[in-house]
Structure formats: structure tokens, C-alpha cells
Design a protein around this motif. Sequence first.
Motif, PDB file in Angstrom:
ATOM      1  N   GLN A  48      76.594  -3.129  15.088  1.00  0.00           N
ATOM      2  CA  GLN A  48      76.480  -1.682  15.247  1.00  0.00           C
ATOM      3  C   GLN A  48      77.813  -1.008  14.944  1.00  0.00           C
ATOM      4  O   GLN A  48      77.862   0.044  14.294  1.00  0.00           O
ATOM      5  N   GLU A 153      70.660  -8.954  11.334  1.00  0.00           N
ATOM      6  CA  GLU A 153      70.971  -7.719  12.057  1.00  0.00           C
ATOM      7  C   GLU A 153      71.972  -6.871  11.284  1.00  0.00           C
ATOM      8  O   GLU A 153      71.844  -5.645  11.206  1.00  0.00           O
ATOM      9  N   GLU A 157      71.088  -3.204   9.642  1.00  0.00           N
ATOM     10  CA  GLU A 157      71.856  -2.089  10.209  1.00  0.00           C
ATOM     11  C   GLU A 157      72.600  -1.336   9.121  1.00  0.00           C
ATOM     12  O   GLU A 157      72.601  -0.094   9.079  1.00  0.00           O
ATOM     13  N   THR A 161      71.884   2.601   7.926  1.00  0.00           N
ATOM     14  CA  THR A 161      72.879   3.650   8.153  1.00  0.00           C
ATOM     15  C   THR A 161      73.599   4.074   6.879  1.00  0.00           C
ATOM     16  O   THR A 161      74.179   5.163   6.828  1.00  0.00           O
ATOM     17  N   GLY A 322      67.781  -2.746  12.442  1.00  0.00           N
ATOM     18  CA  GLY A 322      68.152  -1.345  12.463  1.00  0.00           C
ATOM     19  C   GLY A 322      68.007  -0.826  13.880  1.00  0.00           C
ATOM     20  O   GLY A 322      67.680  -1.551  14.815  1.00  0.00           O
ATOM     21  N   ARG A 323      68.252   0.473  14.070  1.00  0.00           N
ATOM     22  CA  ARG A 323      68.209   1.046  15.401  1.00  0.00           C
ATOM     23  C   ARG A 323      66.797   1.294  15.909  1.00  0.00           C
ATOM     24  O   ARG A 323      66.575   1.467  17.106  1.00  0.00           O
TER      25      ARG A 323
END
Length: 382
Positions: A48, A153, A157, A161, A322-323
Motif C-alpha cells: 500500500q 498484492e 495495487e 492506483t 487492490g483496495r
Amino acid sequence: MTDILVLGGGYTGVVAAIRVARQTRRIGGKVTLVNASPRFTERLRLHQTAAGERLEDHELADVLAGSGVELEVGRVAGLDLESQRVRLDGGRELGYDKLIYALGTVTDASVPGVAEHAYTYDGHAEAVRLSRHLDTLTEGTVVVAGGGLTGVESATELAETRPHLRVVLLTRGRPGSMMGRGARAYLDGALERLGVEVRAGADITKVLPDGVELGDGELIHSDATLWTTGTRGLPVAAGSGLSVDARDRIVVDAALRSVSHPDVYAVGDAAAVSQRFGVLHGTCQGGIPTGLHAADSLAATLHGKAPKPFRFGYVHQPVSLGRNDAVIQFTRRDDSPRRWYLKGRAAVVYKETVSSSPIQTYRLLKRGLVPVWAFALTAGLA
């Protein structure tokens, strides 16, 4: 007074320090936690940070407040096991009666060019450095090396983004290969939806300043290469004379004591912990239980009791996509996949609960409580 040093302020080191301080305070235990940084790094969230998300800062002094553990900021430079002293950068030395080694692992940089040209998750600063570099790119390619859960991950991510960048995931096998059929299919769909280019069967032989070279001679251009394929223990362990395995992890007995130096306990990624199904692989899931058990083993010894053997079973393989997406593969004790898995929004909530659990665990431990999930993992109930 018994001087107990805990080396490493990650997930396992902090949990071990808080637990052993509480378990030994009535018999004169003095616990000091040594860490290179005053900051507590949430390694579960480094992908993240790399993607540019600003996360809450946790100072180790705040995490340890009220636990009776003293914090010593300094990088471990060497161990003298005969005189029972730890040397820190700058020449400082600390003595100990008992030692808990929780320094974790670092990226395996055995492939040429990794150390010089690849970004890694060896610390918070490295993830920030990658994020800042990506901020300078208006277009280009990011190569993520490694199709394990960390690689997946990171790729998802970054693709979510930074949609203006091309994200290529290079892996020798299939991404998420440890998962069951249903969970793998869901993971594959998420990679496709986010536009991640997956190159399975890729054998990287060299990392270059502006790309990677594959075993068949193909060159793939890269404006940033993130390396997530394997780790190994720090050289300080083997250099001090501790018995280590092929990946430089400290070999321990059933009580998590070094087989060569019983006054040294090793936990988390830094330890080669054997169970009936094999040696544990490095995850927070297994690391925190080892920290708890080593603390209890050490305390039992000081109380004149025989420590219990460590028992552990895996429960899940959680991976964020992703989130706003995730998939959770539930597993047998040996980490092989069960039929059941969780996906979508429910999996997002589950994954966030897992990622935030260490901080909650530390708060419980300072009150003398151990979370139910830790009992389950270490008591053979998983």
C-alpha cells in the motif's frame, strides 16, 4: 535481575517482548527491545505504501508504552555469543542473559543486478522510495518479479492506483499457485480486470538499470522493477556461529531455542521452525505465534519449568487485489487449500481485519490477554 534482549521490532519481536516482559516481571526480568528504527513498520501494508497510500505512523515507543519494555534504537552489527553481548552500529554494546532473535529476513539478492537495480520491501523506506519514483512517471512499465501473494498484492495495487503505467507480473509458475482452483480463478480474473500483464514461466537471470533479462535472452524494458521472489536470513546469525539452514535461518528446537546456543531463542522469519508437515514459511500468521511461544518458553525456563513444544497450523492465505477486492483461501494445517474461499467485499473486510490485528494484539497482551486466534493457531485447533 535477568537481562533479556529482543532483537528486532517487527511483528514477532514486539509480541515476544511484550509477552516475556509480563511473564517475567515478578522474577526480575528486564526486557529491552532493540530496533534499527524508532518506527514500527507494518510489513503487511508495504504494498500500500509503494502504491502511494499514506498510512498511520506507529512509533515503537507508543506501541510499547505500559508494557515494561525498554526501547533501544540501533542497528545490530554483530553478536558475541560467548560473552553474551550484542554490538550495535557506532560501537555500543549491550549484554544479555537471554536473547530473542527476531531480526527477520531480507530480500534474496542472489540474482545479478537485484541489489543494485531492483526495489524491495526490506523496510518502510524502500517502499516509500519506490512510491516516490513512480510519482515521477507519466508513463512507462513497472515489472513485479514474483507470483506469490506479495507479488500479486503489489501488482494489483499498483495497477489500480496508477492506471497510466503498464504493470507486468513475471513469475516462474502461476500467480497464487498455492491456492485452490476457485480462488486462483478469481485471482486471475482480478489481474485481468486491472490490466496486469502476467508472464508465467518467466525465469529472470539479470536485473538491469532499465529492464530485466530472461533465461531465453529476452529483454523486458522496465522503468521500475520490484523484487518479491524469496528471502533469506541476515548474515549476522551465521556470522556469530549460530546454526542456520540453507536460507540462513536459525535452526531451533521444539521450544524455539537455537540448537547450537540454547540461551538464544529465534522467532518469525528468522527461524527455521519444523512441524510435522515441514518448515514454516515466513508469514505474520506464523510469526506472531512463534513470538508468543518463545516468550512463554523463556519464562518457563526462568521459573524452573520445562517449556512446551511449539505446535502450529495454518488457517488461511489472504491476498488483497487492490483496495476494493480480495480473495481469502482457507487452508489445512499444512497450508494446502481447502474447498472454501472468500471473495469480493467480504474478503476485503476479512483482509483488513487480518492486517490490523497485530496492533490490537499488542494492546491485549499489555493487559495480560492473548487473542483467541493465537490460541487456535498454536494449540492445534486450526
